[in-house]
Motif scaffolding. Structure first.
Motif, PDB file in Angstrom:
ATOM      1  N   LEU A 290      21.054  10.765  31.492  1.00 48.31           N
ATOM      2  CA  LEU A 290      21.079  10.799  32.955  1.00 48.31           C
ATOM      3  C   LEU A 290      22.512  10.901  33.487  1.00 48.31           C
ATOM      4  O   LEU A 290      22.797  11.692  34.387  1.00 48.31           O
ATOM      5  CB  LEU A 290      20.404   9.548  33.518  1.00 48.31           C
ATOM      6  N   LEU A 291      23.400  10.102  32.902  1.00 50.20           N
ATOM      7  CA  LEU A 291      24.794  10.137  33.351  1.00 50.20           C
ATOM      8  C   LEU A 291      25.434  11.491  33.040  1.00 50.20           C
ATOM      9  O   LEU A 291      26.178  12.038  33.865  1.00 50.20           O
ATOM     10  CB  LEU A 291      25.581   9.005  32.683  1.00 50.20           C
ATOM     11  N   ALA A 292      25.125  12.040  31.871  1.00 50.43           N
ATOM     12  CA  ALA A 292      25.641  13.364  31.522  1.00 50.43           C
ATOM     13  C   ALA A 292      25.146  14.423  32.500  1.00 50.43           C
ATOM     14  O   ALA A 292      25.912  15.291  32.944  1.00 50.43           O
ATOM     15  CB  ALA A 292      25.231  13.731  30.095  1.00 50.43           C
ATOM     16  N   PHE A 293      23.878  14.361  32.851  1.00 56.48           N
ATOM     17  CA  PHE A 293      23.309  15.320  33.794  1.00 56.48           C
ATOM     18  C   PHE A 293      23.986  15.218  35.163  1.00 56.48           C
ATOM     19  O   PHE A 293      24.361  16.233  35.758  1.00 56.48           O
ATOM     20  CB  PHE A 293      21.809  15.096  33.937  1.00 56.48           C
ATOM     21  N   GLY A 299      29.204  16.218  39.497  1.00 57.92           N
ATOM     22  CA  GLY A 299      30.492  15.524  39.486  1.00 57.92           C
ATOM     23  C   GLY A 299      31.610  16.289  40.141  1.00 57.92           C
ATOM     24  O   GLY A 299      32.334  15.758  41.007  1.00 57.92           O
ATOM     25  N   ASP A 300      31.792  17.546  39.764  1.00 63.71           N
ATOM     26  CA  ASP A 300      32.894  18.344  40.305  1.00 63.71           C
ATOM     27  C   ASP A 300      32.783  18.527  41.817  1.00 63.71           C
ATOM     28  O   ASP A 300      33.762  18.365  42.553  1.00 63.71           O
ATOM     29  CB  ASP A 300      32.945  19.713  39.623  1.00 63.71           C
ATOM     30  N   ALA A 302      31.153  16.694  43.971  1.00 59.28           N
ATOM     31  CA  ALA A 302      31.319  15.432  44.678  1.00 59.28           C
ATOM     32  C   ALA A 302      32.789  15.062  44.818  1.00 59.28           C
ATOM     33  O   ALA A 302      33.253  14.689  45.910  1.00 59.28           O
ATOM     34  CB  ALA A 302      30.559  14.321  43.949  1.00 59.28           C
ATOM     35  N   VAL A 303      33.546  15.155  43.726  1.00 55.09           N
ATOM     36  CA  VAL A 303      34.973  14.838  43.772  1.00 55.09           C
ATOM     37  C   VAL A 303      35.709  15.804  44.688  1.00 55.09           C
ATOM     38  O   VAL A 303      36.564  15.407  45.488  1.00 55.09           O
ATOM     39  CB  VAL A 303      35.578  14.861  42.355  1.00 55.09           C
ATOM     40  N   ASN A 304      35.367  17.083  44.596  1.00 54.72           N
ATOM     41  CA  ASN A 304      36.023  18.088  45.427  1.00 54.72           C
ATOM     42  C   ASN A 304      35.766  17.827  46.910  1.00 54.72           C
ATOM     43  O   ASN A 304      36.663  17.979  47.751  1.00 54.72           O
ATOM     44  CB  ASN A 304      35.515  19.478  45.040  1.00 54.72           C
ATOM     45  N   SER A 305      34.549  17.444  47.253  1.00 52.46           N
ATOM     46  CA  SER A 305      34.219  17.161  48.657  1.00 52.46           C
ATOM     47  C   SER A 305      35.013  15.969  49.176  1.00 52.46           C
ATOM     48  O   SER A 305      35.516  15.994  50.310  1.00 52.46           O
ATOM     49  CB  SER A 305      32.718  16.870  48.787  1.00 52.46           C
ATOM     50  N   VAL A 306      35.159  14.928  48.369  1.00 51.14           N
ATOM     51  CA  VAL A 306      35.901  13.737  48.778  1.00 51.14           C
ATOM     52  C   VAL A 306      37.386  14.052  48.970  1.00 51.14           C
ATOM     53  O   VAL A 306      37.998  13.646  49.970  1.00 51.14           O
ATOM     54  CB  VAL A 306      35.720  12.608  47.743  1.00 51.14           C
ATOM     55  N   THR A 307      37.979  14.779  48.024  1.00 50.76           N
ATOM     56  CA  THR A 307      39.416  15.081  48.132  1.00 50.76           C
ATOM     57  C   THR A 307      39.707  16.017  49.299  1.00 50.76           C
ATOM     58  O   THR A 307      40.748  15.900  49.957  1.00 50.76           O
ATOM     59  CB  THR A 307      39.942  15.699  46.827  1.00 50.76           C
ATOM     60  N   GLU A 308      38.798  16.945  49.561  1.00 55.53           N
ATOM     61  CA  GLU A 308      38.987  17.828  50.706  1.00 55.53           C
ATOM     62  C   GLU A 308      38.850  17.068  52.018  1.00 55.53           C
ATOM     63  O   GLU A 308      39.611  17.297  52.973  1.00 55.53           O
ATOM     64  CB  GLU A 308      37.971  18.973  50.663  1.00 55.53           C
ATOM     65  N   LEU A 309      37.893  16.143  52.078  1.00 56.14           N
ATOM     66  CA  LEU A 309      37.642  15.387  53.306  1.00 56.14           C
ATOM     67  C   LEU A 309      38.802  14.462  53.650  1.00 56.14           C
ATOM     68  O   LEU A 309      39.247  14.400  54.805  1.00 56.14           O
ATOM     69  CB  LEU A 309      36.347  14.585  53.154  1.00 56.14           C
ATOM     70  N   ILE A 319      35.809  16.497  37.003  1.00 55.02           N
ATOM     71  CA  ILE A 319      34.889  15.748  36.149  1.00 55.02           C
ATOM     72  C   ILE A 319      34.628  16.481  34.844  1.00 55.02           C
ATOM     73  O   ILE A 319      34.814  15.923  33.756  1.00 55.02           O
ATOM     74  CB  ILE A 319      33.561  15.480  36.884  1.00 55.02           C
ATOM     75  N   THR A 320      34.183  17.745  34.912  1.00 56.51           N
ATOM     76  CA  THR A 320      33.784  18.465  33.698  1.00 56.51           C
ATOM     77  C   THR A 320      34.954  18.738  32.762  1.00 56.51           C
ATOM     78  O   THR A 320      34.773  18.787  31.541  1.00 56.51           O
ATOM     79  CB  THR A 320      33.084  19.785  34.055  1.00 56.51           C
TER      80      THR A 320
END
Length: 353
Positions: A290-293, A299-300, A302-309, A319-320
């Motif tokens: 589940l965590l791998a999925f 992952g990518d 989500a992180v990209n959205s946070v850093t852009e925001l 992440i990947t």
């Protein structure tokens, strides 16, 4: 897992007063090599009956299938990380080594990437990957075929070197010219011939049938990958060693966790699983899959959205490539000592033929 982990001394079956303790069956581990004839039959049927449809539609490597990564690539690395991180006593024992390796990874693959060519870093990671995969498999059978050190390391290094050339030929083929690719095939073929010769020389030390089966199964692991590479079935060439390696690792992880937690859960994961009445056998596989999925799929972004925001900065593949790359390299490192004889892990592992 490393070869030294499964030396002659370490491979002996452990006595236990717990009648419910699980043991690792070498026959089960040997059965995982059945993927070799299955993949070879797929390749032959594709040439004989399917007019190459399979070859034309398979990607050049399994990593191009997200599903493959979720099933075979990332989960066992995540499982290894969960096993280590969720047991405080393990972190305490290996804290200094983890900190050292984290600093080394940051320096080499982080800071070093600013001036070290990408291909050099890629070759380092590729060589380490092949070494890790084959050292585990050859090491698992060491206590069965009981090779002397010189014979064991001869077989190991011939296998690893041949595997590295096959790996390079598959993953860097688009950046190689025809002559370079031919040289890689020639060198890999020569190493495979030498590996066969060394196996013929060494098999006399294997006094049991299962020991000889394990010896030749590990030889066939490399030979089948080389053959499928030569036939341009790149997906199958990588699938064979990856599936055997990952499945073998999961056998050890599940047996370890059952023996450690089945009488009294020792960490928060298994305490929560006990409340939910989940069988111990499925807890780590489900958690890691589940965590791998989630990490591979979301992952990518989500992180990209946070850093852009918050920072107005776009960070791709944090992440990947970043997190999962770090976990993979750390996995290769920690597995070389966490399963050695006398380690905390090994108190929960026993074997049977």
């Amino acid at each position: 897992m490393s070869a030294r982990t499964f030396s002659d001394q370490a491979i002996s079956v452990q006595d236990s007063s717990d009648d419910n303790q699980m043991v690792i069956s070498f026959r089960l581990l040997l059965g995982l090599y059945a993927i070799i004839p299955l993949c070879l039959l797929l390749q032959l049927f594709d040439g004989w009956f399917w007019n190459g449809v399979l070859q034309q539609n398979l990607p050049s490597s399994p990593e191009q299938f997200l599903l493959f990564q979720v099933l075979f690539g990332t989960p066992h690395i995540v499982a290894s990380s969960i096993l280590l991180a969720s047991n405080a006593e393990y972190l305490k024992v290996y804290k200094s080594k983890i900190m050292f390796m984290t600093a080394a990874i940051v320096m080499i693959f982080g800071v070093g990437s600013l001036f070290i060519p990408y291909k050099v870093l890629y070759l380092i990671a590729a060589a380490w990957t092949v070494y890790h995969v084959l050292k585990q498999q050859i090491g698992v059978g060491r206590g069965l075929y009981r090779l002397p050190d010189w014979a064991f390391y001869l077989l190991l290094w011939l296998s690893v070197t041949a595997g590295i050339f096959v790996y390079i030929g598959i993953f860097l083929k688009n950046s190689l010219d025809v002559q370079q690719l031919e040289w890689i095939k020639l060198v890999a073929g020569g190493l495979c011939v030498a590996m066969i010769g060394s196996a013929l020389l060494c098999q006399r030390y294997a006094t049991t049938a299962i020991g000889r089966w394990f010896l030749w199964s590990n030889v066939l692991l490399v030979l089948s990958s080389f053959y499928l590479f030569m036939q341009q079935y790149y997906f199958l060439a990588i699938l064979v060693p990856r599936l055997v390696h990952d499945a073998t690792a999961y056998v050890f992880y599940v047996v370890h966790d059952y023996n450690k937690h089945h009488r009294q859960p020792q960490n928060f994961i298994y305490r929560y699983a006990a409340r939910c009445h989940l069988p111990i056998f499925i807890v780590l596989p489900i958690a890691s899959f589940l965590l791998a999925f989630v990490l591979q799929s979301y992952g990518d972004s989500a992180v990209n959205s946070v850093t852009e925001l918050f920072f107005g900065v776009e960070i791709r593949k944090a992440i990947t490539v970043g997190l999962l790359g770090y976990l993979a390299l750390m996995h290769y490192y920690t597995e070389s000592f966490t399963w050695k004889h006398g380690s905390p892990y090994r108190r929960f592992i026993a074997f049977s033929k």
